[in-house]
Design a protein around this motif. Sequence first.
Motif, PDB file in Angstrom:
ATOM      1  N   LEU A  28      23.053  42.261  -4.914  1.00  0.00           N
ATOM      2  CA  LEU A  28      24.762  42.245  -5.282  1.00  0.00           C
ATOM      3  C   LEU A  28      25.079  40.600  -5.194  1.00  0.00           C
ATOM      4  O   LEU A  28      25.961  40.169  -5.955  1.00  0.00           O
ATOM      5  N   ILE A  29      24.203  39.888  -4.514  1.00  0.00           N
ATOM      6  CA  ILE A  29      24.590  38.440  -4.827  1.00  0.00           C
ATOM      7  C   ILE A  29      23.432  37.662  -5.352  1.00  0.00           C
ATOM      8  O   ILE A  29      23.553  36.612  -5.495  1.00  0.00           O
ATOM      9  N   GLN A  30      22.672  38.274  -6.212  1.00  0.00           N
ATOM     10  CA  GLN A  30      21.730  37.852  -7.080  1.00  0.00           C
ATOM     11  C   GLN A  30      20.647  36.889  -6.255  1.00  0.00           C
ATOM     12  O   GLN A  30      20.853  35.761  -6.621  1.00  0.00           O
ATOM     13  N   LEU A  31      20.072  37.440  -5.277  1.00  0.00           N
ATOM     14  CA  LEU A  31      19.148  36.638  -5.003  1.00  0.00           C
ATOM     15  C   LEU A  31      18.034  36.044  -5.912  1.00  0.00           C
ATOM     16  O   LEU A  31      17.542  36.721  -6.690  1.00  0.00           O
ATOM     17  N   THR A  32      17.583  34.846  -5.917  1.00  0.00           N
ATOM     18  CA  THR A  32      16.958  34.139  -6.914  1.00  0.00           C
ATOM     19  C   THR A  32      15.854  33.288  -6.317  1.00  0.00           C
ATOM     20  O   THR A  32      15.963  32.508  -5.307  1.00  0.00           O
ATOM     21  N   GLY A  33      14.765  33.189  -6.970  1.00  0.00           N
ATOM     22  CA  GLY A  33      13.640  32.232  -6.676  1.00  0.00           C
ATOM     23  C   GLY A  33      12.593  32.748  -5.468  1.00  0.00           C
ATOM     24  O   GLY A  33      13.014  33.541  -4.718  1.00  0.00           O
ATOM     25  N   ARG A  34      11.479  32.216  -5.815  1.00  0.00           N
ATOM     26  CA  ARG A  34      10.221  32.852  -4.886  1.00  0.00           C
ATOM     27  C   ARG A  34      10.711  32.434  -3.431  1.00  0.00           C
ATOM     28  O   ARG A  34      10.484  33.236  -2.475  1.00  0.00           O
ATOM     29  N   ASP A  35      11.381  31.074  -3.099  1.00  0.00           N
ATOM     30  CA  ASP A  35      11.646  30.920  -1.851  1.00  0.00           C
ATOM     31  C   ASP A  35      12.558  32.034  -1.312  1.00  0.00           C
ATOM     32  O   ASP A  35      12.228  32.294   0.120  1.00  0.00           O
ATOM     33  N   ASN A  36      13.775  32.348  -1.718  1.00  0.00           N
ATOM     34  CA  ASN A  36      14.601  33.269  -1.255  1.00  0.00           C
ATOM     35  C   ASN A  36      13.995  34.502  -1.083  1.00  0.00           C
ATOM     36  O   ASN A  36      14.015  35.329  -0.051  1.00  0.00           O
ATOM     37  N   TYR A  37      13.118  35.046  -2.043  1.00  0.00           N
ATOM     38  CA  TYR A  37      12.430  36.041  -1.962  1.00  0.00           C
ATOM     39  C   TYR A  37      11.331  36.235  -0.810  1.00  0.00           C
ATOM     40  O   TYR A  37      11.344  37.196  -0.129  1.00  0.00           O
ATOM     41  N   THR A  38      10.619  35.151  -0.692  1.00  0.00           N
ATOM     42  CA  THR A  38       9.824  34.968   0.570  1.00  0.00           C
ATOM     43  C   THR A  38      10.377  34.927   1.824  1.00  0.00           C
ATOM     44  O   THR A  38       9.898  35.770   2.743  1.00  0.00           O
ATOM     45  N   ARG A  39      11.652  34.130   2.067  1.00  0.00           N
ATOM     46  CA  ARG A  39      12.221  34.366   3.151  1.00  0.00           C
ATOM     47  C   ARG A  39      12.932  35.884   3.608  1.00  0.00           C
ATOM     48  O   ARG A  39      12.782  36.233   4.619  1.00  0.00           O
ATOM     49  N   PHE A  40      13.524  36.579   2.308  1.00  0.00           N
ATOM     50  CA  PHE A  40      13.855  37.736   2.491  1.00  0.00           C
ATOM     51  C   PHE A  40      12.666  38.549   3.107  1.00  0.00           C
ATOM     52  O   PHE A  40      12.967  39.631   3.717  1.00  0.00           O
ATOM     53  N   ALA A  41      11.780  38.530   2.376  1.00  0.00           N
ATOM     54  CA  ALA A  41      10.639  39.591   2.813  1.00  0.00           C
ATOM     55  C   ALA A  41      10.187  39.380   4.102  1.00  0.00           C
ATOM     56  O   ALA A  41       9.999  40.312   4.771  1.00  0.00           O
ATOM     57  N   LYS A  42      10.003  38.089   4.554  1.00  0.00           N
ATOM     58  CA  LYS A  42       9.685  37.800   5.927  1.00  0.00           C
ATOM     59  C   LYS A  42      10.599  38.418   6.872  1.00  0.00           C
ATOM     60  O   LYS A  42      10.234  39.229   7.876  1.00  0.00           O
ATOM     61  N   ALA A  43      11.797  38.140   6.650  1.00  0.00           N
ATOM     62  CA  ALA A  43      12.815  38.693   7.352  1.00  0.00           C
ATOM     63  C   ALA A  43      12.844  40.146   7.586  1.00  0.00           C
ATOM     64  O   ALA A  43      13.253  40.854   8.468  1.00  0.00           O
ATOM     65  N   SER A  44      12.588  40.964   6.490  1.00  0.00           N
ATOM     66  CA  SER A  44      12.425  42.462   6.290  1.00  0.00           C
ATOM     67  C   SER A  44      11.234  42.944   6.582  1.00  0.00           C
ATOM     68  O   SER A  44      10.932  44.237   6.331  1.00  0.00           O
ATOM     69  N   ASP A  45      10.220  42.272   7.187  1.00  0.00           N
ATOM     70  CA  ASP A  45       8.812  42.915   7.500  1.00  0.00           C
ATOM     71  C   ASP A  45       8.472  43.338   6.059  1.00  0.00           C
ATOM     72  O   ASP A  45       7.650  44.452   6.494  1.00  0.00           O
TER      73      ASP A  45
END
Length: 114
Positions: A28-45
């Motif tokens: 919904l907020i258009q998460l973009t870039g390896r950096d954001n994806y990596t941080r989201f993945a880590k936070a979401s286990d």
Amino acid sequence: VSQSRYADRMKNGNEESGDGFKFRGRGLIQLTGRDNYTRFAKASDMTLDEAVAYLETSAGAVASAGWFWDVNKLNIYCDKDDFVGLTRRINGGTIGLADRKHHYELALESFSKE
């Protein structure tokens, strides 16, 4: 599909890496870039590939937007009615600001209808 504009940005690899397309805006907020994806993945286990797939679901679209909103403390801008600051924080600049503001006003109008 080439995403050269995202090459070598946001911890993406070069254009040949395919990162620009793989880590394109999702959710919904258009998460973009390896950096954001990596941080989201880590936070979401999750692994990075799991996060990519999850962001293509409705649940992932909502969860990633909530995560981004929280980690970037976006309520601060909303509480001050700072639309420009919010846009800069989310998008890194103000390109498309007039269109974004127009759609925001339409949304507010639709919420106020009884």
